[in-house]
Enzyme design. Structure first.
Site, short mmCIF file in Angstrom:
data_model
loop_
_atom_site.label_atom_id
_atom_site.label_comp_id
_atom_site.label_asym_id
_atom_site.label_seq_id
_atom_site.Cartn_x
_atom_site.Cartn_y
_atom_site.Cartn_z
N CYS A 148 0.86 -0.95 0.06
CA CYS A 148 0.23 0.01 -0.27
C CYS A 148 0.63 1.55 -0.13
O CYS A 148 1.73 1.61 1.08
CB CYS A 148 -1.11 -0.50 1.37
SG CYS A 148 -1.51 1.84 2.08
N CYS A 151 -0.84 3.56 2.49
CA CYS A 151 -0.22 3.76 3.85
C CYS A 151 1.19 4.31 4.05
O CYS A 151 1.21 3.99 5.44
CB CYS A 151 0.04 2.71 4.52
SG CYS A 151 -1.91 2.08 3.47
N ASP A 152 1.93 3.66 2.86
CA ASP A 152 3.48 3.09 4.19
C ASP A 152 4.40 4.46 3.16
O ASP A 152 5.96 4.67 3.52
CB ASP A 152 4.02 2.25 3.42
CG ASP A 152 3.18 1.07 4.83
OD1 ASP A 152 2.79 2.02 5.44
OD2 ASP A 152 3.22 -0.11 3.75
#
Ligand code: NAP
Length: 321
Positions: A148, A151-152
């Site tokens: 992701c 997200c990261d």
């Protein structure tokens, strides 16, 4: 006579806390089903799983959902869907389904915290990302291996990273990751991308993006963090080590259908099989979105299927009354 019996059955259902509709999963399909069912006054219960909005909620910006000419945040779109469904009486339970029993009506849906009975079910459990299945992947997940970008990505500021895959997800996420990373190298197993032209053009024009063609990742190396990947050229068989700080994997998805094994028909890839009215082989049990869609996988198509399933379930309930 039949009408009277059905009326008795309906009031019995109410007395026994039988819901009109349970929706399993809260991605675009489940949330649209919730809106349509709520507007049909079915007061649906949506069991969301661990997150709301499905995979779309992990997308930074969705540019192809109609009505948002400037794009919309994936998480924001999920919240808007939920708000709209709640306005008409949809109820949301943040819980995971652990077991279902569709052998007789009312159908049973068990969660960690509850057991529900329902006259109709809409399954919209979506799909989850595929893993490479190579040594080092599991061990280094969260330590440089990710699925992701939204997200990261932030953790990879000024770092060199690789993206594995050649579809829309790989390119879209790869382009997004250039906001943070110093370089993004896309490793693809063929010499032609599967992604759509618009993303291809953007990726080819992005000075931070490079490609390694005809190659697969065989190993992800590192101890406490990712240090490199072992790559094999599929044409020559030559292996080489490519240093990198992170590995983002976008190689497709597998439908989340384990819960329904043995109860509902699936195709060879695990997608639920439905008829043209979104119904499974069990009357009153419908499926919508990526859990049954091996072809399109768009927010707009999933939302459409969710609406269709709810409309059909409403007709089914009306036919019973
Ligand atoms: P996808 O279209 O199935 O692409 C998966 C990619 O990963 C392909 O390039 C495939 O290679 C490669 N791959 C598969 N298994 C592999 C393995 N074991 N090792 C190395 N590479 C592997 O999946 P996706 O990109 O996640 O997209 C899924 C669906 O969502 C698609 O329908 C896509 O159009 C849609 N989507 C749309 C958007 C958008 O419209 N903006 C954004 C994201 C996703 P091959 O090409 O050789 O098969």
């Amino acid at each position: 006579m039949e009408l009277k019996l059905n009326k008795i059955a309906t009031s019995e259902n109410e007395a026994n806390n039988v819901e009109k509709m349970i929706i399993i999963g809260a991605g675009p399909a489940g949330l649209s089903a919730a809106l349509y069912a709520a507007r049909a006054e079915l007061s649906p219960v949506v069991i969301t799983g661990m997150s709301l909005g499905g995979q779309a909620s992990l997308t930074h910006t969705i540019e192809n959902y109609p009505g948002f000419p400037d794009g919309v945040g994936g998480a924001e779109l999920g919240e808007l869907f939920q708000k709209q469904a709640e306005r008409f009486g949809a109820r949301f339970e943040f819980d995971n389904v652990t077991e279902v029993n569709f052998s007789e009506s009312p159908y049973i849906v068990k969660t960690y915290g509850n057991e529900y009975k329902a006259e109709t079910i809409v399954i919209s459990t979506g799909a989850s990302p595929n893993y490479l299945g190579v040594p080092g992947e599991k061990e280094l997940t969260g330590k440089g291996v990710s699925y992701c970008g939204t997200c990261d990505g932030w953790f990879f500021k000024d770092k060199d990273i690789v993206v594995v895959g050649g579809g829309d997800s790989a390119l879209e996420e790869g382009i997004f990751l250039t906001r943070f990373a110093k370089s993004v190298t896309i490793i693809h197993r063929r010499d032609q991308l599967r992604a759509g032209k618009i993303l291809q053009t953007r990726a080819f024009n992005n000075p931070k993006i490079k490609f390694i063609w005809d190659s697969v990742v065989e190993n992800i190396n590192g101890t406490s963090a990712v240090e490199s990947v072992l790559i094999k050229n599929v044409n020559t068989g030559v292996e080489s080590t490519f240093p990198t700080d992170g590995v983002f994997v976008f190689i497709g998805h597998t439908p989340s259908t384990d819960l329904f094994k043995g109860q509902l028909a699936m195709d060879g890839n695990g997608y639920l099989q439905v008829d043209s009215k979104m119904q499974t082989a069990i009357p009153g049990v419908y499926a919508a979105g990526e859990v049954m869609d091996a072809s399109f996988k768009q927010v707009v198509t999933s939302a459409g299927w969710g609406a269709a399933a709810a409309i059909q379930a409403t007709k089914y309930l009306e036919s019973k009354e």
